[in-house]
Motif scaffolding. Structure first.
Motif, mmCIF file in Angstrom:
data_model
loop_
_atom_site.group_PDB
_atom_site.id
_atom_site.type_symbol
_atom_site.label_atom_id
_atom_site.label_comp_id
_atom_site.label_asym_id
_atom_site.label_seq_id
_atom_site.Cartn_x
_atom_site.Cartn_y
_atom_site.Cartn_z
ATOM 1 N N GLY A 177 0.784 -1.155 0.129
ATOM 2 C CA GLY A 177 0.053 0.025 0.016
ATOM 3 C C GLY A 177 0.800 1.188 -0.087
ATOM 4 O O GLY A 177 0.393 2.088 -0.725
ATOM 5 N N GLU A 178 2.001 1.343 0.826
ATOM 6 C CA GLU A 178 2.825 2.398 0.843
ATOM 7 C C GLU A 178 3.399 2.883 -0.730
ATOM 8 O O GLU A 178 3.449 3.699 -1.121
ATOM 9 C CB GLU A 178 3.919 2.161 2.016
ATOM 10 N N MET A 179 3.945 1.467 -0.976
ATOM 11 C CA MET A 179 4.649 1.599 -2.351
ATOM 12 C C MET A 179 3.918 2.058 -3.327
ATOM 13 O O MET A 179 4.141 3.238 -4.263
ATOM 14 C CB MET A 179 5.120 0.092 -2.817
ATOM 15 N N TYR A 180 2.398 1.928 -3.391
ATOM 16 C CA TYR A 180 1.543 2.308 -4.543
ATOM 17 C C TYR A 180 1.346 3.756 -4.380
ATOM 18 O O TYR A 180 1.045 4.664 -5.272
ATOM 19 C CB TYR A 180 0.193 1.436 -4.238
ATOM 20 N N TRP A 181 1.229 4.096 -2.965
ATOM 21 C CA TRP A 181 0.722 5.695 -2.724
ATOM 22 C C TRP A 181 1.996 6.522 -3.008
ATOM 23 O O TRP A 181 1.672 7.543 -3.491
ATOM 24 C CB TRP A 181 0.554 5.691 -1.284
ATOM 25 N N HIS A 182 3.054 6.119 -2.911
ATOM 26 C CA HIS A 182 4.384 6.894 -3.363
ATOM 27 C C HIS A 182 4.427 7.010 -4.921
ATOM 28 O O HIS A 182 4.679 8.037 -5.609
ATOM 29 C CB HIS A 182 5.613 6.218 -2.882
ATOM 30 N N PHE A 183 3.827 5.839 -5.575
ATOM 31 C CA PHE A 183 3.726 5.786 -7.074
ATOM 32 C C PHE A 183 2.709 6.829 -7.641
ATOM 33 O O PHE A 183 3.025 7.553 -8.436
ATOM 34 C CB PHE A 183 3.421 4.421 -7.416
ATOM 35 N N VAL A 184 1.617 6.836 -6.831
ATOM 36 C CA VAL A 184 0.476 7.876 -7.338
ATOM 37 C C VAL A 184 1.044 9.165 -7.081
ATOM 38 O O VAL A 184 0.635 10.220 -7.816
ATOM 39 C CB VAL A 184 -0.701 7.588 -6.353
ATOM 40 N N ASP A 185 1.747 9.478 -6.004
ATOM 41 C CA ASP A 185 2.251 10.838 -5.600
ATOM 42 C C ASP A 185 3.473 11.237 -6.824
ATOM 43 O O ASP A 185 3.395 12.602 -7.201
ATOM 44 C CB ASP A 185 2.968 10.965 -4.571
ATOM 45 N N PHE A 186 4.192 10.345 -7.149
ATOM 46 C CA PHE A 186 5.411 10.467 -8.396
ATOM 47 C C PHE A 186 4.449 10.984 -9.499
ATOM 48 O O PHE A 186 5.065 11.875 -10.311
ATOM 49 C CB PHE A 186 6.144 9.475 -8.281
ATOM 50 N N VAL A 187 3.730 10.088 -9.978
ATOM 51 C CA VAL A 187 2.974 10.286 -11.339
ATOM 52 C C VAL A 187 2.276 11.574 -11.380
ATOM 53 O O VAL A 187 2.047 12.128 -12.205
ATOM 54 C CB VAL A 187 1.953 9.004 -11.571
ATOM 55 N N TRP A 188 1.797 12.181 -10.256
ATOM 56 C CA TRP A 188 0.708 13.241 -9.874
ATOM 57 C C TRP A 188 1.863 14.534 -10.320
ATOM 58 O O TRP A 188 1.387 15.585 -10.992
ATOM 59 C CB TRP A 188 0.009 13.496 -8.792
ATOM 60 N N LEU A 189 3.202 14.412 -9.946
ATOM 61 C CA LEU A 189 4.085 15.458 -10.285
ATOM 62 C C LEU A 189 4.445 15.580 -11.767
ATOM 63 O O LEU A 189 4.517 17.009 -12.162
ATOM 64 C CB LEU A 189 5.347 15.127 -9.471
ATOM 65 N N ALA A 190 4.398 14.597 -12.421
ATOM 66 C CA ALA A 190 4.588 14.623 -13.899
ATOM 67 C C ALA A 190 3.407 15.136 -14.587
ATOM 68 O O ALA A 190 3.347 16.119 -15.290
ATOM 69 C CB ALA A 190 4.898 13.084 -14.416
ATOM 70 N N VAL A 191 2.055 14.797 -13.926
ATOM 71 C CA VAL A 191 0.795 15.367 -14.333
ATOM 72 C C VAL A 191 0.764 16.908 -14.177
ATOM 73 O O VAL A 191 0.357 17.492 -15.107
ATOM 74 C CB VAL A 191 -0.333 14.704 -13.862
ATOM 75 N N VAL A 192 0.884 17.071 -13.143
ATOM 76 C CA VAL A 192 0.633 18.779 -12.692
ATOM 77 C C VAL A 192 1.695 19.541 -13.333
ATOM 78 O O VAL A 192 1.457 20.723 -13.778
ATOM 79 C CB VAL A 192 0.853 18.971 -11.176
ATOM 80 N N SER A 193 3.003 18.973 -13.694
ATOM 81 C CA SER A 193 3.934 19.787 -14.536
ATOM 82 C C SER A 193 3.692 19.719 -15.865
ATOM 83 O O SER A 193 3.810 21.170 -16.328
ATOM 84 C CB SER A 193 5.262 19.137 -14.255
ATOM 85 N N THR A 194 3.044 18.693 -16.535
ATOM 86 C CA THR A 194 2.368 18.979 -17.597
ATOM 87 C C THR A 194 1.337 19.770 -17.944
ATOM 88 O O THR A 194 1.232 20.545 -18.999
ATOM 89 C CB THR A 194 2.222 17.774 -18.404
ATOM 90 N N VAL A 195 0.235 19.535 -16.921
ATOM 91 C CA VAL A 195 -1.078 20.209 -17.265
ATOM 92 C C VAL A 195 -1.078 21.599 -17.080
ATOM 93 O O VAL A 195 -1.589 22.540 -17.719
ATOM 94 C CB VAL A 195 -2.213 19.446 -16.727
ATOM 95 N N TYR A 196 -0.396 22.038 -15.832
ATOM 96 C CA TYR A 196 -0.330 23.311 -15.117
ATOM 97 C C TYR A 196 0.686 24.186 -15.384
ATOM 98 O O TYR A 196 0.704 25.352 -15.344
ATOM 99 C CB TYR A 196 -0.817 23.068 -13.761
ATOM 100 N N LEU A 197 2.109 23.533 -15.376
ATOM 101 C CA LEU A 197 3.148 24.649 -15.319
ATOM 102 C C LEU A 197 3.666 24.676 -16.731
ATOM 103 O O LEU A 197 4.426 25.705 -16.952
ATOM 104 C CB LEU A 197 4.199 23.937 -14.288
ATOM 105 N N LEU A 198 3.811 23.510 -17.621
ATOM 106 C CA LEU A 198 4.526 23.613 -18.745
ATOM 107 C C LEU A 198 3.518 24.821 -19.602
ATOM 108 O O LEU A 198 4.390 25.577 -20.236
ATOM 109 C CB LEU A 198 4.141 22.508 -19.561
ATOM 110 N N PRO A 199 2.286 25.067 -19.706
ATOM 111 C CA PRO A 199 1.582 26.220 -20.236
ATOM 112 C C PRO A 199 2.142 27.583 -19.989
ATOM 113 O O PRO A 199 2.165 28.540 -20.851
ATOM 114 C CB PRO A 199 0.124 26.095 -20.054
ATOM 115 N N LEU A 200 2.853 27.772 -18.805
ATOM 116 C CA LEU A 200 3.150 28.938 -18.284
ATOM 117 C C LEU A 200 4.539 29.393 -19.108
ATOM 118 O O LEU A 200 4.804 30.352 -19.356
ATOM 119 C CB LEU A 200 3.754 28.923 -16.805
ATOM 120 N N LEU A 201 5.336 28.212 -19.526
ATOM 121 C CA LEU A 201 6.480 28.514 -20.387
ATOM 122 C C LEU A 201 6.100 28.708 -21.881
ATOM 123 O O LEU A 201 7.033 29.389 -22.467
ATOM 124 C CB LEU A 201 7.340 27.278 -20.145
ATOM 125 N N LEU A 202 4.833 28.357 -22.446
ATOM 126 C CA LEU A 202 4.448 28.365 -23.493
ATOM 127 C C LEU A 202 3.574 29.743 -23.885
ATOM 128 O O LEU A 202 3.329 29.805 -25.193
ATOM 129 C CB LEU A 202 3.917 26.959 -24.133
#
Length: 204
Positions: A177-202
């Motif tokens: 359960g702990e491993m799965y939860w850390h994985f979900v957190d890691f993936v969200w960092l990629a999602v939030v960087s792509t969806v919300y932060l990348l447009p700031l640069l473009l």
């Protein structure tokens, strides 16, 4: 003899249910990677067009609230680590409190995502709003689904921990359960960087 056999079978079945092979983790990561790549392809090819990272109002997605929600999700990794470390030392109190803290913070994150969706739909930004709408809701919604699965999984572990099912030597489900939860957190960092932060640069 039959008792020992029964215990071995039960332990093996728990490992089967709770544990995941590297292939399983690789498949889930590949799915997210493909979704992110598809999102980038659809949006970057529309740079300068009406749907390029823009809401129907012409504004870009708000990133302040999602970043706040991100902090909530990332902070949920602290109590789940406390839970895992606690039961490894035989500390059931830390296990219970850590799991409870993670479940609460994860639920707050999901509530924040629902709140964001409600506001966006109110601005007529739906899944039917061009490639941007369908890509946005597919990517963030798929991650939200995995957070939901993680919360349900941790909730089952929490109930079992109240029954005293885990010990310092037998807590594989907690580790999974702990491993799965850390994985979900890691993936969200990629999602939030792509969806919300990348447009700031473009932005022009």
């Amino acid at each position: 003899m039959s008792t020992v056999q029964g215990e071995s079978i039960a332990a093996a079945s728990e490992h089967q249910v709770a544990g995941r092979s590297l292939g399983w983790w690789g498949m889930i990561f590949l799915i997210f990677a493909n979704l992110i790549a598809s999102y980038l392809y659809l949006e970057i090819r529309n740079i300068g067009g009406p749907f390029a990272f823009k809401l129907p109002s012409g504004d870009y997605l708000d990133y302040i609230f999602p970043l706040f929600n991100t902090l909530i999700l990332l902070s949920s990794s602290i109590p789940v680590r406390i839970a895992g470390a606690g039961i490894a030392r035989g500390n059931r109190r830390n296990l219970v409190l850590g799991l409870l803290g993670t479940i609460v913070l994860g639920s707050i994150f999901l509530g924040g995502q629902v709140y964001e969706y409600t506001n966006l739909v109110g601005q007529h930004f739906t899944v039917n709003y061009g490639a941007f709408g369908s890509a946005f809701y597919t990517l963030t919604g798929f991650h939200g689904l995995h957070v939901t699965v993680g919360i349900l999984f941790l909730l089952v572990i929490f109930i079992r921990s109240l029954r005293g099912d885990f010990t310092a030597k037998d807590h594989f489900a907690v580790q999974a359960g702990e491993m799965y939860w850390h994985f979900v957190d890691f993936v969200w960092l990629a999602v939030v960087s792509t969806v919300y932060l990348l447009p700031l640069l473009l932005r022009p």
